[in-house]
Design a protein around this motif. Structure first.
Motif, short mmCIF file in Angstrom:
data_model
loop_
_atom_site.label_atom_id
_atom_site.label_comp_id
_atom_site.label_asym_id
_atom_site.label_seq_id
_atom_site.Cartn_x
_atom_site.Cartn_y
_atom_site.Cartn_z
N LEU A 47 0.81 -1.21 0.00
CA LEU A 47 0.00 0.00 0.00
C LEU A 47 0.85 1.27 0.00
O LEU A 47 0.32 2.37 -0.16
CB LEU A 47 -0.94 0.01 1.21
N ASP A 48 2.17 1.12 0.19
CA ASP A 48 3.07 2.27 0.14
C ASP A 48 3.51 2.59 -1.28
O ASP A 48 4.23 3.58 -1.51
CB ASP A 48 4.31 2.02 1.01
N ALA A 49 3.12 1.75 -2.24
CA ALA A 49 3.52 1.99 -3.63
C ALA A 49 3.00 3.35 -4.09
O ALA A 49 1.90 3.77 -3.74
CB ALA A 49 2.98 0.87 -4.53
N GLU A 50 3.83 4.05 -4.88
CA GLU A 50 3.47 5.39 -5.32
C GLU A 50 2.56 5.35 -6.54
O GLU A 50 2.79 4.59 -7.48
CB GLU A 50 4.73 6.19 -5.63
N VAL A 51 1.54 6.17 -6.51
CA VAL A 51 0.57 6.29 -7.60
C VAL A 51 0.78 7.62 -8.30
O VAL A 51 0.69 8.67 -7.66
CB VAL A 51 -0.88 6.21 -7.07
N ARG A 52 1.09 7.55 -9.59
CA ARG A 52 1.26 8.81 -10.32
C ARG A 52 0.10 9.08 -11.27
O ARG A 52 0.03 10.14 -11.88
CB ARG A 52 2.57 8.81 -11.10
N TRP A 53 -0.82 8.13 -11.39
CA TRP A 53 -1.97 8.31 -12.26
C TRP A 53 -2.95 7.16 -12.03
O TRP A 53 -2.57 6.11 -11.53
CB TRP A 53 -1.56 8.36 -13.74
N ALA A 54 -4.21 7.40 -12.35
CA ALA A 54 -5.22 6.33 -12.29
C ALA A 54 -5.63 5.98 -13.71
O ALA A 54 -5.89 6.87 -14.53
CB ALA A 54 -6.43 6.80 -11.50
N HIS A 55 -5.66 4.69 -14.01
CA HIS A 55 -5.94 4.23 -15.38
C HIS A 55 -7.11 3.25 -15.34
O HIS A 55 -7.12 2.30 -14.56
CB HIS A 55 -4.70 3.54 -15.94
N VAL A 56 -8.09 3.49 -16.18
CA VAL A 56 -9.28 2.64 -16.24
C VAL A 56 -9.20 1.75 -17.47
O VAL A 56 -9.05 2.23 -18.59
CB VAL A 56 -10.56 3.50 -16.32
N SER A 57 -9.29 0.44 -17.25
CA SER A 57 -9.26 -0.49 -18.38
C SER A 57 -9.71 -1.87 -17.94
O SER A 57 -9.41 -2.33 -16.84
CB SER A 57 -7.86 -0.58 -18.98
N ASP A 58 -10.45 -2.54 -18.84
CA ASP A 58 -10.83 -3.94 -18.62
C ASP A 58 -10.07 -4.87 -19.57
O ASP A 58 -10.29 -6.08 -19.56
CB ASP A 58 -12.33 -4.12 -18.88
N SER A 59 -9.16 -4.33 -20.38
CA SER A 59 -8.48 -5.11 -21.41
C SER A 59 -7.43 -6.05 -20.83
O SER A 59 -6.71 -5.71 -19.90
CB SER A 59 -7.81 -4.16 -22.41
N ALA A 60 -7.34 -7.23 -21.43
CA ALA A 60 -6.31 -8.19 -21.02
C ALA A 60 -4.94 -7.76 -21.51
O ALA A 60 -3.92 -8.25 -21.02
CB ALA A 60 -6.65 -9.57 -21.56
#
Length: 513
Positions: A47-60
């Motif tokens: 949970l300490d991993a850094e998030v630089r953006w949120a990406h929405v996708s259902d693709s394999a």
């Protein structure tokens, strides 16, 4: 299901990567995410991993379109169905460097596939499920808004730091001030060391200095202090709270200010002088929370007690403290030296295999100098006592008195006073016996205490005592008559002189505290 779009390109525009990032845990704390009743299946340090953006996708095939640092939001509609393929899918996401997976449970997946959960756990990839429906667009907006806010805060904080450290540089602030400001900005202890690992300055922020120095190797982050291709030292900080501008950015700003100061001072020679004089000042002034703090600072510069003869010494004469330190190192001694009250003061650590002879001492301090040597010490408090005794001995010296190398072992009265330094009865004796002379000198700017000191330093030779006082014999005898009247004492009586000598020695010892 919530309204959402899964673009054909399967890519999301994103800002240039900034220092100010969120963590997965911080994203989970957002109200819009909490509305989805999140459950953490793989957490802990993930949970300490850094998030630089949120990406929405259902693709394999989303992994090939990621740059790293994304938090993947998905319903899993296009995920592979076979366990082996699901594991490969997660490994691909891990290789792409994503921060974590947020899977919304619903029509596509009523529960997380076992293969996905197992692979995330094995690879340490954060995995969170949303048990209630949320709008992914609201999540991305919240994440992006928080990221932009963090970036704005970072830019503002960087500007503030730039102004702070630029002002310190222009003002010529000393190294200890720059180090203190760096520590306050970071909220964690900061240490400046030169290339010899001497501690130039330290701001421990209530953490014991010895603990700070011991933890630096395993729990510290460091940047070099350098300019124009020349490195002078290292600025280090213990791990601490996150900083909007980035902790390394703060350290680098501090190091830059220190480098400018070093350039202005002409190099790191001044740093070494500062380190050694500061250590001696702190030792003499008892400005340390624990002897271990001083021991750690000494050890950082190679000064050790085990298997060594350690002494405090004071040298009269014109040779500089830096020259004394250089000569000590030439004969294999670890040394800390500084100029204190017009004398060279030094701490010596001599290997037990090296005879600590008068000839060796003379070689260290230089020719034609009088040196006063305190007793051998086994620890910091003993070293403090040794240095204080050497200073007492030096303060009581008169021209022509004694040999060039004077050891406290040869001065039984000095040893006695040193052993009783903290006994209030000794100081009461001194004050009681000398009070009339001290009051006379204070009111009339007299020299009766100095005249008495010359007398006891040259018993049986009043001509030598007069010469030491820089008085003619007739004036000297007049002073003695006045001293005898004020004290109501016979200055020819041996017991009286011994008591006065003890009082004078105790007074001098108290003055050097």
């Amino acid at each position: 299901m919530s309204d959402r779009q899964d673009f054909a390109s399967d890519q999301t525009d994103r800002p240039i990567r900034a220092t100010a990032l969120l963590t997965v845990a911080e994203v989970l704390a957002e109200p819009v995410v909490q509305a989805g009743a999140p459950e953490v299946l793989v957490g802990g340090t993930a949970l300490d991993a850094e998030v630089r953006w949120a990406h929405v996708s259902d693709s394999a095939g989303v992994a090939r379109l990621l740059d790293g640092g994304e938090l993947l939001l998905s319903t899993g509609a296009g995920w592979p169905e076979e366990a082996d393929e699901q594991r490969a899918f997660v490994r691909g996401l891990r290789r792409a460097g994503i921060a974590g997976i947020v899977l919304e449970l619903g029509v596509s997946h009523a529960r997380v596939p076992d293969a996905v959960a197992d692979e995330c756990a094995e690879t340490g990839l954060a995995l969170i499920v949303l048990t209630s429906e949320v709008k992914f667009v609201a999540v991305t907006e919240a994440v992006h808004r928080a990221l932009i806010s963090a970036q704005t805060d970072a830019l503002s904080e960087r500007q503030r730091l730039h102004e702070l450290f630029t002002a310190l540089s222009l003002q010529g602030a000393p190294a200890d001030v720059v180090v203190a400001e760096t520590a306050r900005a970071l909220g964690s202890p900061v240490v400046l060391q030169n290339l010899a690992h001497e501690v130039i300055a330290v701001e421990p922020l209530r953490v014991p200095v010895d603990e700070v120095l011991a933890r630096l190797a395993d729990d510290g982050e460091s940047v070099p202090v350098q300019a124009r291709g020349v490195r002078w030292g290292t600025l280090s900080a213990l791990q601490g709270p996150a900083h909007p501008a980035g902790r390394l950015t703060v350290l680098e700003q501090g190091a830059t200010a220190l480098a400018f100061g070093c350039l202005a001072d002409g190099g790191d020679a001044e740093w070494s002088i500062l380190a050694q004089s500061g250590l001696i000042d702190d030792l003499l002034g008892a400005r340390f929370a624990s002897p271990a703090d001083i021991a750690a600072r000494l050890a950082a510069g190679g000064f050790v007690f085990d298997g060594h003869h350690c002494h405090g010494i004071v040298a009269h004469g014109a040779v500089s403290a830096s020259e004394l330190a250089y000569r000590a190192r030439q004969v294999g001694c670890a040394v800390v030296a500084a100029r204190v009250d017009s004398h060279d003061v030094a701490l010596l650590s001599v290997p037990a295999s090296v005879p600590f002879t008068d000839a060796m001492i003379s070689r260290i301090v230089g020719p034609d100098r009088t040196v006063f040597v305190g007793p051998s010490a086994e620890d910091v408090l003993g070293l403090l006592a040794s240095l204080r005794i050497a200073r007492d001995l030096a303060a009581g010296d008169h021209p022509g008195a004694g040999p060039r190398v004077r050891r406290v072992e040869d001065r039984p009265l000095e040893r006695l006073v040193a052993s009783l330094r903290d006994d209030h009865r000794l100081h009461e004796h001194s004050e009681r016996m000398l009070a009339p002379l001290v009051e006379h000198d204070r009111e009339r700017r007299g020299d009766l205490v100095d005249v008495l000191a010359a007398l006891v330093a040259h018993p049986g030779n009043r001509s030598a005592a007069a010469a030491a006082s820089h008085l003619s014999r007739s004036v000297f005898y007049q002073r003695l008559t006045l001293i005898a009247e004020l004290l109501g004492a016979d200055l020819d009586d041996g017991e009286t002189l011994a008591a006065l000598h003890l009082a004078l020695t105790a007074r001098r010892s108290a003055a050097h505290g």
